[in-house]
Write an enzyme that holds these catalytic residues in place. Structure first.
Site, mmCIF file in Angstrom:
data_model
loop_
_atom_site.group_PDB
_atom_site.id
_atom_site.type_symbol
_atom_site.label_atom_id
_atom_site.label_comp_id
_atom_site.label_asym_id
_atom_site.label_seq_id
_atom_site.Cartn_x
_atom_site.Cartn_y
_atom_site.Cartn_z
ATOM 1 N N SER A 90 0.843 -1.196 0.000
ATOM 2 C CA SER A 90 0.000 0.000 0.000
ATOM 3 C C SER A 90 0.874 1.241 0.000
ATOM 4 O O SER A 90 1.801 1.353 0.804
ATOM 5 C CB SER A 90 -0.908 0.022 1.235
ATOM 6 O OG SER A 90 -1.624 1.248 1.275
ATOM 7 N N VAL B 236 7.530 2.382 3.948
ATOM 8 C CA VAL B 236 8.456 1.691 3.050
ATOM 9 C C VAL B 236 7.940 1.758 1.612
ATOM 10 O O VAL B 236 8.712 1.991 0.683
ATOM 11 C CB VAL B 236 8.688 0.230 3.501
ATOM 12 C CG1 VAL B 236 9.578 -0.512 2.520
ATOM 13 C CG2 VAL B 236 9.307 0.193 4.896
ATOM 14 N N CYS B 237 6.638 1.590 1.418
ATOM 15 C CA CYS B 237 6.056 1.652 0.070
ATOM 16 C C CYS B 237 6.217 3.044 -0.528
ATOM 17 O O CYS B 237 6.535 3.194 -1.711
ATOM 18 C CB CYS B 237 4.581 1.271 0.112
ATOM 19 S SG CYS B 237 4.279 -0.394 0.727
ATOM 20 N N ASP B 238 5.996 4.058 0.293
ATOM 21 C CA ASP B 238 6.188 5.446 -0.124
ATOM 22 C C ASP B 238 7.632 5.654 -0.568
ATOM 23 O O ASP B 238 7.905 6.166 -1.658
ATOM 24 C CB ASP B 238 5.819 6.350 1.063
ATOM 25 C CG ASP B 238 6.022 7.831 0.803
ATOM 26 O OD1 ASP B 238 7.134 8.231 0.393
ATOM 27 O OD2 ASP B 238 5.087 8.607 1.041
#
Length: 173
Positions: A59, A64-66
């Site tokens: 997501s 971490v995804c950002d």
């Protein structure tokens, strides 16, 4: 029957089950059906003839995804016209669009696996317990052969950015 890979990865140390095969370098990249927006779908053939770096994140609303999406967006400017970077998550397309506009993501194409889970199952990253896609990186050449694969063992860890980018640079010369 969808293959289940029990304990193939963890989320904060707890085992999770990934649905689909574990792809390897040299495999033909499987096709998939994914959403560009709520109504428009795309597949592997939409990027035919291009080298593809596919950055899979659970997501975009997590740290971490950002960071993963921002890093690949930053690198995209130096990779040439024959390369496309796709970030795939199970986020709704309008949430992806909002994230990209706020974060200044303008070189990465955000695609949503929310409707069918087709990408997640085809690439062995769909998390059975959460219906999210597990963190991974795939590099696929212009002939749709997989040239690089990284499945993260622990979902909350960063991928090996340098390894992926070096493999991509070698491929595009």
């Amino acid at each position: 029957m969808v293959q289940e890979r029990t304990g193939a990865a963890t989320l904060v140390g707890q085992p999770i089950t990934l649905l689909g095969p574990e792809l390897k370098v040299g495999d033909q990249a499987p096709d998939f059906k994914i959403n560009k927006d709520l109504m428009t779908e795309a597949g592997l053939s939409d990027y035919k003839g291009k080298v593809k770096l596919i950055s899979v994140v659970p997501s975009l609303d997590t740290g971490v995804c950002d960071a993963q999406t921002r890093r690949f967006n930053q690198e995209a400017a130096n990779l040439g016209e024959n390369v496309v970077i796709l970030t795939i998550s199970a986020d709704l397309p309008f949430a992806q669009s909002r994230f990209c506009s706020i974060a200044g993501i303008d070189k990465v194409v955000a695609l949503s696996d929310y409707k069918h889970g087709s990408f997640g199952q085809a690439y062995g990253v769909l998390i059975k317990e959460l219906q999210l896609d597990h963190r991974a990186v795939f590099i696929i050449d212009a002939d749709d052969t997989i040239q690089y694969v990284e499945y993260l063992r622990e979902m909350s860890e960063h991928p090996n950015y340098e390894s992926a980018l070096n493999a991509l640079r070698e491929l595009v010369g």
